[in-house]
Design a protein around this motif. Structure first.
Motif, PDB file in Angstrom:
ATOM      1  N   TYR A 183      -2.317  14.808   3.319  1.00  0.00           N
ATOM      2  CA  TYR A 183      -0.945  15.052   3.797  1.00  0.00           C
ATOM      3  C   TYR A 183      -1.045  15.076   5.314  1.00  0.00           C
ATOM      4  CZ  TYR A 183       3.843  16.243   2.580  1.00  0.00           C
ATOM      5  OH  TYR A 183       5.212  16.182   2.365  1.00  0.00           O
ATOM      6  N   VAL A 184      -0.639  13.974   5.954  1.00  0.00           N
ATOM      7  CA  VAL A 184      -0.935  13.753   7.366  1.00  0.00           C
ATOM      8  C   VAL A 184       0.354  13.485   8.120  1.00  0.00           C
ATOM      9  CG1 VAL A 184      -2.223  12.316   8.997  1.00  0.00           C
ATOM     10  CG2 VAL A 184      -3.208  12.860   6.768  1.00  0.00           C
TER      11      VAL A 184
ATOM     12  N   VAL B 278       4.047  12.054  -6.190  1.00  0.00           N
ATOM     13  CA  VAL B 278       4.324  12.388  -7.590  1.00  0.00           C
ATOM     14  C   VAL B 278       3.318  11.724  -8.529  1.00  0.00           C
ATOM     15  CG1 VAL B 278       6.004  12.186  -9.452  1.00  0.00           C
ATOM     16  CG2 VAL B 278       6.739  12.980  -7.202  1.00  0.00           C
ATOM     17  N   PRO B 279       3.023  10.428  -8.403  1.00  0.00           N
ATOM     18  CA  PRO B 279       1.910   9.869  -9.197  1.00  0.00           C
ATOM     19  C   PRO B 279       0.592  10.286  -8.566  1.00  0.00           C
ATOM     20  CG  PRO B 279       2.857   8.166  -7.813  1.00  0.00           C
ATOM     21  CD  PRO B 279       3.702   9.382  -7.605  1.00  0.00           C
ATOM     22  N   SER B 280       0.266  11.560  -8.689  1.00  0.00           N
ATOM     23  CA  SER B 280      -0.781  12.179  -7.876  1.00  0.00           C
ATOM     24  C   SER B 280      -2.150  11.566  -8.094  1.00  0.00           C
ATOM     25  CB  SER B 280      -0.831  13.680  -8.152  1.00  0.00           C
ATOM     26  OG  SER B 280      -1.027  13.938  -9.542  1.00  0.00           O
TER      27      SER B 280
ATOM     28  N   LEU C 175       0.846  -1.188   0.000  1.00  0.00           N
ATOM     29  CA  LEU C 175       0.000   0.000   0.000  1.00  0.00           C
ATOM     30  C   LEU C 175       0.883   1.241   0.000  1.00  0.00           C
ATOM     31  CD1 LEU C 175      -2.832   1.274   0.210  1.00  0.00           C
ATOM     32  CD2 LEU C 175      -2.569   1.158   2.700  1.00  0.00           C
ATOM     33  N   ASP C 176       0.712   2.080  -1.001  1.00  0.00           N
ATOM     34  CA  ASP C 176       1.531   3.280  -1.137  1.00  0.00           C
ATOM     35  C   ASP C 176       0.850   4.445  -0.432  1.00  0.00           C
ATOM     36  OD1 ASP C 176       3.135   5.376  -1.812  1.00  0.00           O
ATOM     37  OD2 ASP C 176       3.008   5.094  -3.981  1.00  0.00           O
TER      38      ASP C 176
ATOM     39  N   GLY D 173      13.393  14.079  12.466  1.00  0.00           N
ATOM     40  CA  GLY D 173      12.936  12.831  11.870  1.00  0.00           C
ATOM     41  C   GLY D 173      11.901  12.108  12.711  1.00  0.00           C
ATOM     42  N   HIS D 174      11.170  12.827  13.575  1.00  0.00           N
ATOM     43  CA  HIS D 174      10.244  12.180  14.502  1.00  0.00           C
ATOM     44  C   HIS D 174       8.790  12.262  14.052  1.00  0.00           C
ATOM     45  CE1 HIS D 174       9.637  16.343  15.620  1.00  0.00           C
ATOM     46  NE2 HIS D 174       8.680  16.015  16.473  1.00  0.00           N
ATOM     47  N   THR D 175       8.563  12.773  12.848  1.00  0.00           N
ATOM     48  CA  THR D 175       7.203  12.960  12.340  1.00  0.00           C
ATOM     49  C   THR D 175       6.929  11.989  11.204  1.00  0.00           C
ATOM     50  OG1 THR D 175       7.252  15.314  12.917  1.00  0.00           O
ATOM     51  CG2 THR D 175       5.620  14.610  11.299  1.00  0.00           C
ATOM     52  N   LEU D 176       5.923  11.145  11.357  1.00  0.00           N
ATOM     53  CA  LEU D 176       5.521  10.269  10.264  1.00  0.00           C
ATOM     54  C   LEU D 176       4.974  11.128   9.130  1.00  0.00           C
ATOM     55  CD1 LEU D 176       3.675   7.300  12.027  1.00  0.00           C
ATOM     56  CD2 LEU D 176       6.125   7.604  11.619  1.00  0.00           C
ATOM     57  N   LYS D 177       5.390  10.823   7.921  1.00  0.00           N
ATOM     58  CA  LYS D 177       4.922  11.546   6.737  1.00  0.00           C
ATOM     59  C   LYS D 177       4.055  10.611   5.914  1.00  0.00           C
ATOM     60  CE  LYS D 177       7.983  12.793   3.561  1.00  0.00           C
ATOM     61  NZ  LYS D 177       8.971  13.612   2.842  1.00  0.00           N
ATOM     62  N   ILE D 178       2.755  10.916   5.870  1.00  0.00           N
ATOM     63  CA  ILE D 178       1.779  10.090   5.167  1.00  0.00           C
ATOM     64  C   ILE D 178       1.212  10.940   4.035  1.00  0.00           C
ATOM     65  CG2 ILE D 178      -0.345   8.749   5.400  1.00  0.00           C
ATOM     66  CD1 ILE D 178       0.354   8.548   8.431  1.00  0.00           C
ATOM     67  N   ARG D 179       1.509  10.552   2.805  1.00  0.00           N
ATOM     68  CA  ARG D 179       1.273  11.417   1.641  1.00  0.00           C
ATOM     69  C   ARG D 179       0.966  10.552   0.423  1.00  0.00           C
ATOM     70  NH1 ARG D 179       6.728  14.146  -0.334  1.00  0.00           N
ATOM     71  NH2 ARG D 179       6.963  11.946  -0.801  1.00  0.00           N
ATOM     72  N   PRO D 180      -0.181   9.886   0.419  1.00  0.00           N
ATOM     73  CA  PRO D 180      -0.448   8.896  -0.639  1.00  0.00           C
ATOM     74  C   PRO D 180      -0.945   9.539  -1.926  1.00  0.00           C
ATOM     75  CG  PRO D 180      -2.290   9.005   0.864  1.00  0.00           C
ATOM     76  CD  PRO D 180      -1.248   9.934   1.427  1.00  0.00           C
ATOM     77  N   PRO D 181      -1.006   8.764  -3.007  1.00  0.00           N
ATOM     78  CA  PRO D 181      -1.711   9.225  -4.200  1.00  0.00           C
ATOM     79  C   PRO D 181      -3.157   9.585  -3.854  1.00  0.00           C
ATOM     80  CG  PRO D 181      -0.437   7.239  -4.684  1.00  0.00           C
ATOM     81  CD  PRO D 181      -0.405   7.421  -3.204  1.00  0.00           C
TER      82      PRO D 181
END
Length: 436
Positions: free
Chosen positions: A367-368, A71-73, A65-66, A406-414
């Protein structure tokens, strides 16, 4: 030697011998051919051979699961975009110095998504090139060199863009005319961030440097994903323009509907920038990017400086970009980003209630962010965040981490990410947290 200073979630080449033989050979071959500057993600790198929608598939056919790739918006290998690329590649692919309606039709559609003040667009191949071009225009217009950025900003990899990208690490020096300010903080009042920008400009003037621009992405992605409260950027535009500079909105990450609330991230703040920079989400990963501008800003620049980019805005990439707009308009992806992003944040907030190490959840659209801190000291906990990122990877869910610690999870899916996909991510995160 682990190079954590310049890349969160980077693979440590000293552990290459522990990889499975086939992957180990690929990683070693990669290092021998591409050199050490190219980094891999994850403690256990993953090899993908195809993609579709919001999934990537490894060589064994396992689906991942991406929840990371912006970029592949409109989704990996979207059939409408693929067909547009193939059709145009079989018809014509050339540069912009010949008269063509394809680029004009697309420019009209693209500019129609912007506020009325932004009436021109210039095309490049990458977001880094677009940032570079925006800086050139701003410095020409303002007659100065100074640029104000946030303390852990990222804006690209050309020389000019890298000089305003402190997140690239201490080995990449900032430009001599670059001033940094602390990013927005939860305790700020409505004027605090603008006050820091004004102070930076005042110090710039004191050192004999004339300001040219302030540039930020409105999500402050590399500073830790700091989108709220909407509206705090309004006084910044006044601070910059009062000093004779231009406001540059870096829309590579917030743009094209990602926040859900609007097409462009700056619109959440009720502002109209002087220049807006776009990147490869514009063409779902094809090399097309650009700068939208107020026409009066380009007037003298365009008459005195010839701009040419050999394949910026080429026919095939424009066809891909037009197909992306088609998909955004017909498949309701901006609305999906708003609804699923809210649902995902609610899910993560529920998980955080039972996980003391998660100190905050926030975001805008798809963008979470989720912060990890030490429950005893309140200090940022990048090690735990990285363990979570790698734990999710082992459960075939892809995210990364961000922020200066670097302590923040970056959740940024298509953008086609669904409620079911959010459930899958939440389930994998809950399972990962149990193992910590």
């Amino acid at each position: 030697m682990r190079d954590t200073a310049t890349m969160v979630n980077g693979f440590d080449m000293t552990s290459v011998d522990a990889l499975d033989p086939e992957l180990r050979d690929i990683v070693r071959r990669r290092a021998s051919l591409l050199g050490p500057a190219y980094k891999l993600f994850y403690a256990n790198p993953v090899r993908f051979v195809r993609a579709e929608g919001v999934h990537l598939f490894d060589a064994d056919g396992q689906a991942y699961l991406d929840a990371y790739n912006n970029v592949p918006s409109v989704g990996h290998c979207h059939p409408r975009v693929v067909e547009a690329i193939a059709r145009q590649a079989a018809t014509l692919n050339t540069h912009t110095r010949y008269a063509s309606e394809l680029i004009l039709d697309y420019a009209e559609r693209l500019l129609a998504t912007y506020p009325a003040g932004l009436g021109h667009v210039m095309f490049t191949c990458t977001g880094s090139e677009a940032v570079d071009l925006a800086l050139r225009v701003a410095r020409f217009r303002a007659g100065g060199e100074g640029v104000v950025i946030t303390a852990n900003a990222y804006h690209g990899v050309t020389t000019a863009a890298a000089e305003i990208s402190p997140s690239l690490g201490p080995a990449v020096p900032l430009g001599r005319s670059v001033w940094t300010v602390a990013p927005p903080a939860p305790e700020d009042d409505s004027q605090a961030f603008a006050g820091r920008v004004r102070a930076a400009i005042a110090d710039m003037n004191r050192h004999g440097v004339r300001p040219a621009a302030f540039i930020a992405d409105s999500l402050f992605s590399s500073d830790g994903i700091l989108p709220d409260p909407a509206g705090f950027l309004r006084p910044v535009t006044d601070a910059v323009r009062d000093a004779g500079g231009l406001y540059i909105a870096d829309e590579v990450q917030p743009g094209f509907g990602r926040t859900g609330e609007a097409m462009w991230g700056f619109q959440r703040h009720g502002i109209v920038p002087d220049l807006a920079v776009m990147g490869k989400p514009m063409g779902n990963g094809m090399p097309i990017a650009g700068v939208a501008a107020r026409p009066e800003i380009l007037e003298e620049f365009g008459h005195k400086i010839r701009y040419f980019n050999t394949f910026g805005g080429n026919s095939v990439c424009v066809a891909a970009a037009a197909a992306v707009l088609d998909v955004l308009e017909t498949e309701g992806l901006r609305e999906n980003a708003l609804a699923v992003g809210r649902y995902l944040r609610d899910m993560l907030t529920g998980i955080a209630a039972g996980a003391p190490r998660i100190s905050a959840v926030r975001g805008a659209g798809l963008y979470v962010a989720a912060d990890f801190t030490d429950p005893g000291t309140g200090e940022p906990d990048g090690d735990t965040a990285l363990r979570v990122v790698n734990g999710l990877r082992e459960r075939r869910v892809l995210i990364s981490a961000t922020g200066p610690h670097g302590h923040t999870l970056k959740i940024r899916p298509p953008l086609p990410f669904s409620h079911a996909n959010a459930d899958r991510l939440a389930e994998a995160l809950t399972d990962t947290l149990r193992t910590l």
